[in-house]
Enzyme design. Structure first.
Site, PDB file in Angstrom:
ATOM      1  N   GLU A  41       1.372  -5.356  -4.527  1.00 43.55           N
ATOM      2  CA  GLU A  41       1.728  -3.925  -3.913  1.00 43.55           C
ATOM      3  C   GLU A  41       2.854  -4.215  -2.958  1.00 43.55           C
ATOM      4  OE1 GLU A  41      -1.332  -1.812  -1.693  1.00 43.55           O
ATOM      5  OE2 GLU A  41       0.085  -1.155  -0.139  1.00 43.55           O
ATOM      6  N   ARG A  45       8.315  -0.656   3.170  1.00 41.60           N
ATOM      7  CA  ARG A  45       8.498  -0.886   4.333  1.00 41.60           C
ATOM      8  C   ARG A  45      10.081  -1.636   4.542  1.00 41.60           C
ATOM      9  NH1 ARG A  45       4.161  -4.121   6.828  1.00 41.60           N
ATOM     10  NH2 ARG A  45       2.825  -3.820   5.035  1.00 41.60           N
ATOM     11  N   THR A  69       2.827   1.900   1.283  1.00 44.77           N
ATOM     12  CA  THR A  69       3.623   2.614   2.480  1.00 44.77           C
ATOM     13  C   THR A  69       4.168   3.681   1.983  1.00 44.77           C
ATOM     14  OG1 THR A  69       3.872   0.069   3.193  1.00 44.77           O
ATOM     15  CG2 THR A  69       4.436   2.072   4.814  1.00 44.77           C
ATOM     16  N   LYS A 129      -8.054   3.973  -0.279  1.00 44.06           N
ATOM     17  CA  LYS A 129      -7.936   2.755   0.533  1.00 44.06           C
ATOM     18  C   LYS A 129      -8.504   2.872   1.778  1.00 44.06           C
ATOM     19  CE  LYS A 129      -3.710   0.642   2.887  1.00 44.06           C
ATOM     20  NZ  LYS A 129      -2.445  -0.079   2.584  1.00 44.06           N
TER      21      LYS A 129
END
Ligand SMILES: O=C(O)C(=O)C[C@H](O)[C@H](O)COP(=O)(O)O
Length: 209
Positions: A41, A45, A69, A129
């Site tokens: 993943e 960021r 993110t 998640k």
């Protein structure tokens, strides 16, 4: 979504990587694949995320790649164009979820309480998640949620070699996420041999589950 769920459940651990230098992306992916974790993943960021995903996709077409993110519809577009298989967000943003559904990309949004689980279910989602996992009650919280919701969770945030087995033993957890097997320092300094040992250790731990 089903196919992604099956692939994630087979791998059991999703390495969450923040790639600062795009030139490290393919080497990093290579270490993950060759040591038993053909998945990552890549978080949005860092500025290098989109190019890193593109390079990994080109080098390893079979790798399961998520964008992490993801906070906006614009980032969803960038992630899809770069070639991701799925999108992950730390929180539950109905706008982003709807957009992913419209674009046909699996989305795994973050939740950490019953109300958010119900809102996600309302939108047709069954894989979520659980973030931040340890700070939100960890295994005990997931056991409580299992009693009422037919939903599968990907705990992330505070998952470690010490507790990953406890999470994976839960009936509502098929895969965990985390950064612990990809320390930024090792990636930044291209210490691939040391990284390989960490990744292989994690593969060994989850293989016994
Ligand atoms: O980037 C995202 O979308 C996030 O939600 C944050 C990461 O998943 C966590 O930072 C991982 O947590 P650790 O494994 O404890 O480092």
């Amino acid at each position: 979504m089903k196919e992604i769920d099956q692939r994630l459940a087979a791998i059991k651990v999703v390495p969450v990587v923040a790639i600062k230098d795009v030139n490290k992306a393919v080497d990093l992916a290579n270490v993950l694949i060759t040591n038993g974790l053909p998945c990552c993943e890549v978080t949005f960021r860092t500025d290098a995320a989109v190019d890193a995903i593109k390079q990994i996709r080109d080098a390893f077409p079979e790798m399961l790649i998520g964008a992490g993110t993801v906070l906006s519809c614009e980032q969803v577009d960038l992630a899809i164009d770069a070639g991701v298989d799925f999108v992950v967000s730390p929180g539950f943003n109905p706008t982003v979820v709807t957009y992913c559904q419209q674009r046909g990309v699996p989305i795994i949004p973050g939740v950490n309480n019953p109300s958010l689980v119900e809102q996600a279910m309302e939108m047709g989602l069954r894989t979520l998640k659980f973030f931040p996992a340890e700070a939100s009650g960890g295994v005990a919280m997931l056991k409580a949620l299992a009693a009422v919701y037919p939903v599968s969770f990907m705990p992330t945030g505070g998952v470690s070699p010490e507790n990953v087995r406890d999470y994976l033993a839960l009936p509502n957890v098929h895969v965990c996420g985390g950064t612990w097997m990809v320390p930024a320092k090792l990636v930044d300094e291209a210490r691939w041999d040391e990284l390989a040992v960490l990744v292989a250790d994690v593969s060994g731990i989850v293989a016994s589950e």
